[in-house]
Scaffold this motif. Structure first.
Motif, PDB file in Angstrom:
ATOM      1  N   SER A   1     -10.230  -5.977  -1.377  1.00  0.00           N
ATOM      2  CA  SER A   1      -9.834  -4.723  -2.030  1.00  0.00           C
ATOM      3  C   SER A   1      -9.796  -3.564  -1.045  1.00  0.00           C
ATOM      4  O   SER A   1      -9.054  -2.596  -1.234  1.00  0.00           O
ATOM      5  CB  SER A   1     -10.784  -4.396  -3.184  1.00  0.00           C
ATOM      6  OG  SER A   1     -12.109  -4.208  -2.707  1.00  0.00           O
TER       7      SER A   1
ATOM      8  N   SER B   1      -6.604  -1.838   0.521  1.00  0.00           N
ATOM      9  CA  SER B   1      -5.799  -0.839  -0.190  1.00  0.00           C
ATOM     10  C   SER B   1      -5.804   0.516   0.517  1.00  0.00           C
ATOM     11  O   SER B   1      -4.953   1.364   0.243  1.00  0.00           O
ATOM     12  CB  SER B   1      -6.300  -0.669  -1.628  1.00  0.00           C
ATOM     13  OG  SER B   1      -7.647  -0.230  -1.639  1.00  0.00           O
TER      14      SER B   1
ATOM     15  N   PHE C   1       0.457  -0.106   2.476  1.00  0.00           N
ATOM     16  CA  PHE C   1       0.581  -0.665   1.132  1.00  0.00           C
ATOM     17  C   PHE C   1       0.738   0.422   0.070  1.00  0.00           C
ATOM     18  O   PHE C   1       0.112   1.485   0.147  1.00  0.00           O
ATOM     19  CB  PHE C   1      -0.641  -1.524   0.804  1.00  0.00           C
ATOM     20  CG  PHE C   1      -0.816  -2.684   1.736  1.00  0.00           C
ATOM     21  CD1 PHE C   1       0.166  -3.655   1.849  1.00  0.00           C
ATOM     22  CD2 PHE C   1      -1.954  -2.797   2.524  1.00  0.00           C
ATOM     23  CE1 PHE C   1       0.014  -4.724   2.718  1.00  0.00           C
ATOM     24  CE2 PHE C   1      -2.118  -3.857   3.391  1.00  0.00           C
ATOM     25  CZ  PHE C   1      -1.126  -4.823   3.492  1.00  0.00           C
TER      26      PHE C   1
ATOM     27  N   ARG D   1       0.505   1.544  -4.065  1.00  0.00           N
ATOM     28  CA  ARG D   1      -0.477   1.319  -5.122  1.00  0.00           C
ATOM     29  C   ARG D   1      -0.156   0.022  -5.880  1.00  0.00           C
ATOM     30  O   ARG D   1       0.982  -0.220  -6.260  1.00  0.00           O
ATOM     31  CB  ARG D   1      -0.473   2.493  -6.095  1.00  0.00           C
ATOM     32  CG  ARG D   1      -1.417   2.315  -7.276  1.00  0.00           C
ATOM     33  CD  ARG D   1      -1.402   3.504  -8.197  1.00  0.00           C
ATOM     34  NE  ARG D   1      -1.943   4.700  -7.557  1.00  0.00           N
ATOM     35  CZ  ARG D   1      -2.072   5.873  -8.178  1.00  0.00           C
ATOM     36  NH1 ARG D   1      -1.683   6.003  -9.433  1.00  0.00           N
ATOM     37  NH2 ARG D   1      -2.569   6.910  -7.530  1.00  0.00           N
TER      38      ARG D   1
ATOM     39  N   GLU E   1      -0.278  -3.086  -4.772  1.00  0.00           N
ATOM     40  CA  GLU E   1       0.089  -4.265  -3.982  1.00  0.00           C
ATOM     41  C   GLU E   1      -1.132  -5.113  -3.621  1.00  0.00           C
ATOM     42  O   GLU E   1      -1.068  -6.349  -3.667  1.00  0.00           O
ATOM     43  CB  GLU E   1       0.841  -3.836  -2.718  1.00  0.00           C
ATOM     44  CG  GLU E   1       2.252  -3.360  -3.009  1.00  0.00           C
ATOM     45  CD  GLU E   1       3.035  -3.004  -1.760  1.00  0.00           C
ATOM     46  OE1 GLU E   1       4.277  -3.150  -1.795  1.00  0.00           O
ATOM     47  OE2 GLU E   1       2.415  -2.576  -0.759  1.00  0.00           O
ATOM     48  N   ILE E   2      -2.238  -4.471  -3.273  1.00  0.00           N
ATOM     49  CA  ILE E   2      -3.436  -5.244  -2.942  1.00  0.00           C
ATOM     50  C   ILE E   2      -4.015  -5.892  -4.195  1.00  0.00           C
ATOM     51  O   ILE E   2      -4.614  -6.971  -4.128  1.00  0.00           O
ATOM     52  CB  ILE E   2      -4.484  -4.359  -2.234  1.00  0.00           C
ATOM     53  CG1 ILE E   2      -3.912  -3.861  -0.899  1.00  0.00           C
ATOM     54  CG2 ILE E   2      -5.772  -5.134  -1.980  1.00  0.00           C
ATOM     55  CD1 ILE E   2      -3.424  -4.970   0.030  1.00  0.00           C
ATOM     56  N   GLN E   3      -3.808  -5.276  -5.347  1.00  0.00           N
ATOM     57  CA  GLN E   3      -4.215  -5.915  -6.597  1.00  0.00           C
ATOM     58  C   GLN E   3      -3.447  -7.221  -6.795  1.00  0.00           C
ATOM     59  O   GLN E   3      -4.015  -8.237  -7.206  1.00  0.00           O
ATOM     60  CB  GLN E   3      -3.966  -4.970  -7.779  1.00  0.00           C
ATOM     61  CG  GLN E   3      -4.306  -5.560  -9.148  1.00  0.00           C
ATOM     62  CD  GLN E   3      -5.775  -5.882  -9.308  1.00  0.00           C
ATOM     63  OE1 GLN E   3      -6.626  -5.180  -8.759  1.00  0.00           O
ATOM     64  NE2 GLN E   3      -6.084  -6.938 -10.048  1.00  0.00           N
TER      65      GLN E   3
ATOM     66  N   GLN F   1      -4.963  -9.760  -4.472  1.00  0.00           N
ATOM     67  CA  GLN F   1      -6.230 -10.270  -4.997  1.00  0.00           C
ATOM     68  C   GLN F   1      -5.997 -11.268  -6.127  1.00  0.00           C
ATOM     69  O   GLN F   1      -6.692 -12.283  -6.225  1.00  0.00           O
ATOM     70  CB  GLN F   1      -7.098  -9.114  -5.493  1.00  0.00           C
ATOM     71  CG  GLN F   1      -7.683  -8.256  -4.383  1.00  0.00           C
ATOM     72  CD  GLN F   1      -8.527  -7.125  -4.938  1.00  0.00           C
ATOM     73  OE1 GLN F   1      -8.018  -6.156  -5.494  1.00  0.00           O
ATOM     74  NE2 GLN F   1      -9.831  -7.245  -4.800  1.00  0.00           N
TER      75      GLN F   1
END
Length: 324
Positions: free
Chosen positions: A214, A217, A222, A224, A226-228, A231
């Motif tokens: 996480s 981020s 990246f 908003r 994209e890292i979600q 994951q």
């Protein structure tokens, strides 16, 4: 209960009721089970330590990241302050023998903080150190380990290893004419597998002190959300890997065609006799792999852009080929 059933039985009870739970959560619960047994064995064996002895057990690698699957290896570092060998051997033997008797593969090393520096010339060992997690014993020694070792990793070495990882990712994500998602992927080492995500994370962790995925981020590359997505993809692959270990009763990362039917049923996509269940399952897997591909491409493009180099040729989802 027989000794060899302790961890196995606890794993079985957990897995029976966790098929629909997030992969990372199940991995953490499996890790906590192993932690508790190691801690128990350590508490009963540390009576052999003398005054002034400092010893702590550190979880390393995937075990350190708390990403256990049912048949994952358990990597341990027995860190000490110069304890005599015979006293160390008694404790190490008791813990390792217990794990072996429980059916686990154990990799262990026994070192002082100074000795840890000698093993940094191996990139896999270096990565294992990055994932180090305190498990049992002297917390003050572990704090010294963080201060006097992890925070003093040679910058030149870290940069050199980052160059190697960047070269690997570039060859896989930017230099191929067309990326290929395999019909029987190795979920750990093939394109868009766990290792590609870990390489990206390991490239940033030493410089930004990231606690988990996480933390990526914060990178300006990246947008908003994209890292979600990353994951969620990582979580799904962990979940599939847990299913594979459970079904085959062994360590495996290759999702072959015969196994896909059983994994699809295990994860709730329908009966294994139904062709549509495999199609639904693989569709979800490929969707996650596509997200991994574009997020890592974005990361690599941001590195090239900083250097003023040309970015990789742009792709759309439709450009991703599948090898049947």
């Amino acid at each position: 209960m027989p000794l060899q059933l302790d961890i196995t039985y606890s794993f079985q009870r957990l897995l029976e009721k966790s098929r629909n739970i997030d992969g990372r959560l199940v991995s953490r619960q499996l890790t906590h089970i192993v932690d508790s047994f190691i801690l128990s064995k350590f508490e009963s064996s540390k009576i052999g330590l003398k005054s002034g002895d400092e010893l702590c057990i550190i979880a390393m690698g995937g075990y350190g990241r708390m990403e256990m699957a049912p048949h994952s290896d358990i990597d341990l570092l027995y860190l000490h302050n110069g304890i005599k060998e015979e006293r160390l051997e008694t404790i190490i033997s008791k813990i390792n023998t217990y794990l072996y008797d429980s059916g686990k593969e154990v990799g262990h090393s026994c070192r002082t903080i100074k000795e840890c520096f000698r093993y940094l010339d191996n990139m896999s060992t270096y990565h294992a150190f990055l994932d180090a997690r305190f498990l049992a014993g002297s917390k003050s020694l572990f704090e010294k380990f963080k201060t006097n070792f992890l925070e003093k990793l040679p910058v030149k070495l870290t940069k050199r290893y980052n160059e190697i990882k960047e070269e690997i990712l570039t060859s896989r994500f930017l230099n191929e004419e067309r990326p290929i998602l395999l019909s029987e992927p190795n979920l750990k080492t093939d394109l868009c597998g766990l290792r590609d995500i870990q390489y990206m994370f390991w490239m940033e962790k030493p410089f930004r002190n990231l606690p988990s995925l996480s933390g990526l981020s914060i990178l300006p590359a990246f947008q908003r959300g994209e890292i979600q997505l990353l994951q969620e993809a990582y979580d799904f692959i962990l979940r599939v890997r847990i299913a594979m270990h459970t079904i085959t009763s062994r360590k495996t990362d290759r999702l072959d065609l015969n196994l896909q039917q059983e994994v699809a049923e295990y994860l709730g996509y329908g009966k294994k006799e139904e062709l549509s269940s495999v199609e639904k399952f693989m569709h979800v897997l490929y969707r996650h792999q596509k997200n991994i591909y574009f997020i890592i491409r974005t990361y690599l493009d941001s590195i090239l852009e900083k250097r003023g180099s040309s970015k990789g040729e742009s792709f759309s989802y439709e450009d991703l080929n599948f090898l049947k």
